[in-house]
Motif scaffolding. Structure first.
Motif, PDB file in Angstrom:
ATOM      1  N   SER A  64       0.838  -1.199   0.000  1.00  0.00           N
ATOM      2  CA  SER A  64       0.000   0.000   0.000  1.00  0.00           C
ATOM      3  C   SER A  64       0.870   1.245   0.000  1.00  0.00           C
ATOM      4  O   SER A  64       1.974   1.250   0.516  1.00  0.00           O
ATOM      5  CB  SER A  64      -0.920   0.019   1.231  1.00  0.00           C
ATOM      6  N   THR A  65       0.326   2.274  -0.625  1.00  0.00           N
ATOM      7  CA  THR A  65       0.921   3.602  -0.595  1.00  0.00           C
ATOM      8  C   THR A  65      -0.178   4.551  -0.154  1.00  0.00           C
ATOM      9  O   THR A  65      -1.261   4.561  -0.751  1.00  0.00           O
ATOM     10  CB  THR A  65       1.427   4.023  -1.993  1.00  0.00           C
ATOM     11  N   VAL A  66       0.081   5.305   0.912  1.00  0.00           N
ATOM     12  CA  VAL A  66      -0.935   6.211   1.452  1.00  0.00           C
ATOM     13  C   VAL A  66      -0.397   7.627   1.459  1.00  0.00           C
ATOM     14  O   VAL A  66       0.712   7.886   1.912  1.00  0.00           O
ATOM     15  CB  VAL A  66      -1.336   5.805   2.891  1.00  0.00           C
ATOM     16  N   GLN A  67      -1.206   8.526   0.942  1.00  0.00           N
ATOM     17  CA  GLN A  67      -0.938   9.962   1.038  1.00  0.00           C
ATOM     18  C   GLN A  67      -2.134  10.554   1.764  1.00  0.00           C
ATOM     19  O   GLN A  67      -3.279  10.291   1.380  1.00  0.00           O
ATOM     20  CB  GLN A  67      -0.801  10.573  -0.364  1.00  0.00           C
ATOM     21  N   TRP A  68      -1.893  11.327   2.806  1.00  0.00           N
ATOM     22  CA  TRP A  68      -2.995  11.793   3.655  1.00  0.00           C
ATOM     23  C   TRP A  68      -3.623  13.100   3.175  1.00  0.00           C
ATOM     24  O   TRP A  68      -4.817  13.293   3.353  1.00  0.00           O
ATOM     25  CB  TRP A  68      -2.510  11.947   5.098  1.00  0.00           C
ATOM     26  N   GLN A  69      -2.854  14.040   2.637  1.00  0.00           N
ATOM     27  CA  GLN A  69      -3.405  15.332   2.243  1.00  0.00           C
ATOM     28  C   GLN A  69      -3.077  15.635   0.799  1.00  0.00           C
ATOM     29  O   GLN A  69      -1.926  15.941   0.511  1.00  0.00           O
ATOM     30  CB  GLN A  69      -2.843  16.446   3.141  1.00  0.00           C
ATOM     31  N   PRO A  70      -3.974  15.581  -0.140  1.00  0.00           N
ATOM     32  CA  PRO A  70      -5.316  15.008  -0.034  1.00  0.00           C
ATOM     33  C   PRO A  70      -5.199  13.482   0.045  1.00  0.00           C
ATOM     34  O   PRO A  70      -4.217  12.897  -0.419  1.00  0.00           O
ATOM     35  CB  PRO A  70      -6.002  15.436  -1.321  1.00  0.00           C
ATOM     36  N   PHE A  71      -6.223  12.841   0.611  1.00  0.00           N
ATOM     37  CA  PHE A  71      -6.161  11.406   0.832  1.00  0.00           C
ATOM     38  C   PHE A  71      -6.168  10.646  -0.490  1.00  0.00           C
ATOM     39  O   PHE A  71      -7.033  10.833  -1.324  1.00  0.00           O
ATOM     40  CB  PHE A  71      -7.329  10.922   1.691  1.00  0.00           C
ATOM     41  N   GLU A  72      -5.160   9.813  -0.661  1.00  0.00           N
ATOM     42  CA  GLU A  72      -5.083   8.894  -1.790  1.00  0.00           C
ATOM     43  C   GLU A  72      -4.395   7.624  -1.309  1.00  0.00           C
ATOM     44  O   GLU A  72      -3.427   7.696  -0.562  1.00  0.00           O
ATOM     45  CB  GLU A  72      -4.245   9.481  -2.934  1.00  0.00           C
ATOM     46  N   MET A  73      -4.917   6.500  -1.736  1.00  0.00           N
ATOM     47  CA  MET A  73      -4.321   5.229  -1.365  1.00  0.00           C
ATOM     48  C   MET A  73      -4.351   4.296  -2.558  1.00  0.00           C
ATOM     49  O   MET A  73      -5.366   4.198  -3.238  1.00  0.00           O
ATOM     50  CB  MET A  73      -5.082   4.595  -0.212  1.00  0.00           C
ATOM     51  N   ALA A  74      -3.237   3.614  -2.786  1.00  0.00           N
ATOM     52  CA  ALA A  74      -3.172   2.578  -3.819  1.00  0.00           C
ATOM     53  C   ALA A  74      -2.760   1.292  -3.122  1.00  0.00           C
ATOM     54  O   ALA A  74      -1.985   1.315  -2.161  1.00  0.00           O
ATOM     55  CB  ALA A  74      -2.151   2.951  -4.883  1.00  0.00           C
ATOM     56  N   TYR A  75      -3.309   0.175  -3.587  1.00  0.00           N
ATOM     57  CA  TYR A  75      -2.987  -1.103  -2.960  1.00  0.00           C
ATOM     58  C   TYR A  75      -2.878  -2.203  -4.009  1.00  0.00           C
ATOM     59  O   TYR A  75      -3.408  -2.097  -5.109  1.00  0.00           O
ATOM     60  CB  TYR A  75      -4.044  -1.483  -1.914  1.00  0.00           C
ATOM     61  N   LYS A  76      -2.166  -3.264  -3.613  1.00  0.00           N
ATOM     62  CA  LYS A  76      -2.022  -4.446  -4.446  1.00  0.00           C
ATOM     63  C   LYS A  76      -1.896  -5.637  -3.499  1.00  0.00           C
ATOM     64  O   LYS A  76      -1.144  -5.582  -2.521  1.00  0.00           O
ATOM     65  CB  LYS A  76      -0.766  -4.326  -5.302  1.00  0.00           C
ATOM     66  N   ALA A  77      -2.649  -6.705  -3.762  1.00  0.00           N
ATOM     67  CA  ALA A  77      -2.574  -7.921  -2.952  1.00  0.00           C
ATOM     68  C   ALA A  77      -2.080  -9.059  -3.840  1.00  0.00           C
ATOM     69  O   ALA A  77      -2.592  -9.262  -4.935  1.00  0.00           O
ATOM     70  CB  ALA A  77      -3.935  -8.252  -2.353  1.00  0.00           C
ATOM     71  N   LEU A  78      -1.089  -9.792  -3.343  1.00  0.00           N
ATOM     72  CA  LEU A  78      -0.484 -10.884  -4.100  1.00  0.00           C
ATOM     73  C   LEU A  78      -0.511 -12.176  -3.288  1.00  0.00           C
ATOM     74  O   LEU A  78      -0.388 -12.145  -2.063  1.00  0.00           O
ATOM     75  CB  LEU A  78       0.975 -10.560  -4.428  1.00  0.00           C
ATOM     76  N   VAL A  79      -0.669 -13.279  -3.986  1.00  0.00           N
ATOM     77  CA  VAL A  79      -0.575 -14.599  -3.387  1.00  0.00           C
ATOM     78  C   VAL A  79       0.446 -15.384  -4.205  1.00  0.00           C
ATOM     79  O   VAL A  79       0.301 -15.503  -5.423  1.00  0.00           O
ATOM     80  CB  VAL A  79      -1.933 -15.333  -3.374  1.00  0.00           C
ATOM     81  N   ASN A  80       1.471 -15.860  -3.538  1.00  0.00           N
ATOM     82  CA  ASN A  80       2.559 -16.593  -4.199  1.00  0.00           C
ATOM     83  C   ASN A  80       3.092 -15.840  -5.424  1.00  0.00           C
ATOM     84  O   ASN A  80       3.342 -16.412  -6.472  1.00  0.00           O
ATOM     85  CB  ASN A  80       2.118 -18.007  -4.581  1.00  0.00           C
ATOM     86  N   VAL A  84      -3.693 -10.720  -7.103  1.00  0.00           N
ATOM     87  CA  VAL A  84      -5.068 -11.198  -7.072  1.00  0.00           C
ATOM     88  C   VAL A  84      -6.062 -10.037  -7.061  1.00  0.00           C
ATOM     89  O   VAL A  84      -7.204 -10.209  -7.466  1.00  0.00           O
ATOM     90  CB  VAL A  84      -5.350 -12.166  -5.887  1.00  0.00           C
ATOM     91  N   THR A  85      -5.630  -8.877  -6.588  1.00  0.00           N
ATOM     92  CA  THR A  85      -6.468  -7.682  -6.649  1.00  0.00           C
ATOM     93  C   THR A  85      -5.593  -6.450  -6.468  1.00  0.00           C
ATOM     94  O   THR A  85      -4.542  -6.516  -5.836  1.00  0.00           O
ATOM     95  CB  THR A  85      -7.599  -7.706  -5.593  1.00  0.00           C
ATOM     96  N   GLU A  86      -6.027  -5.362  -7.061  1.00  0.00           N
ATOM     97  CA  GLU A  86      -5.355  -4.080  -6.883  1.00  0.00           C
ATOM     98  C   GLU A  86      -6.339  -2.967  -7.159  1.00  0.00           C
ATOM     99  O   GLU A  86      -7.372  -3.167  -7.799  1.00  0.00           O
ATOM    100  CB  GLU A  86      -4.119  -3.966  -7.767  1.00  0.00           C
ATOM    101  N   GLY A  87      -6.039  -1.794  -6.650  1.00  0.00           N
ATOM    102  CA  GLY A  87      -6.942  -0.674  -6.853  1.00  0.00           C
ATOM    103  C   GLY A  87      -6.457   0.547  -6.114  1.00  0.00           C
ATOM    104  O   GLY A  87      -5.319   0.606  -5.630  1.00  0.00           O
ATOM    105  N   SER A  88      -7.361   1.531  -6.002  1.00  0.00           N
ATOM    106  CA  SER A  88      -7.023   2.775  -5.305  1.00  0.00           C
ATOM    107  C   SER A  88      -8.287   3.372  -4.701  1.00  0.00           C
ATOM    108  O   SER A  88      -9.393   3.027  -5.083  1.00  0.00           O
ATOM    109  CB  SER A  88      -6.364   3.758  -6.264  1.00  0.00           C
ATOM    110  N   ARG A  89      -8.077   4.255  -3.756  1.00  0.00           N
ATOM    111  CA  ARG A  89      -9.156   4.989  -3.089  1.00  0.00           C
ATOM    112  C   ARG A  89      -8.749   6.433  -2.968  1.00  0.00           C
ATOM    113  O   ARG A  89      -7.563   6.744  -2.830  1.00  0.00           O
ATOM    114  CB  ARG A  89      -9.391   4.457  -1.666  1.00  0.00           C
ATOM    115  N   ASN A  90      -9.729   7.325  -2.979  1.00  0.00           N
ATOM    116  CA  ASN A  90      -9.431   8.740  -2.696  1.00  0.00           C
ATOM    117  C   ASN A  90     -10.589   9.349  -1.946  1.00  0.00           C
ATOM    118  O   ASN A  90     -11.591   8.727  -1.713  1.00  0.00           O
ATOM    119  CB  ASN A  90      -9.116   9.516  -3.952  1.00  0.00           C
TER     120      ASN A  90
END
Length: 90
Positions: A64-80, A84-90
């Motif tokens: 995950s990468t999080v920036q608080w001002q303004p709020f932004e988050m990117a994520y990635k989930a991996l198995v082996n 398996v999933t990735e995305g972002s939120r703001n």
């Protein structure tokens, strides 16, 4: 504060964190990884944990990468090593 709530391998995965920088990762309401606060903004934080599926051990990573001002988050989930999933939120 809840940063992320997704389904991961059929169960809820929740990432909580603070502006101070600590993060806790829960899978099916069980703490699977915790990272202490860091003073560096914008860096990728990686949670690593193992899950058992029958006799197979799954190596899991949540980045995950999080920036608080303004709020932004990117994520990635991996198995082996496979995403398996990735995305972002703001």
């Amino acid at each position: 504060m809840e940063l992320l709530a997704i389904e991961f391998l059929g169960k809820p995965l929740r990432l909580e964190g603070s502006m101070a920088g600590w993060q806790q990762l829960f899978w099916d309401n069980t703490l699977v990884s915790q990272l202490d606060a860091t003073s560096e903004d914008g860096d990728v934080r990686t949670h690593t944990f193992l899950l058992r599926s029958g006799e197979e051990t799954l190596q899991c990573h949540v980045e995950s990468t999080v920036q608080w001002q303004p709020f932004e988050m990117a994520y990635k989930a991996l198995v082996n090593g496979q995403v398996v999933t990735e995305g972002s939120r703001n």
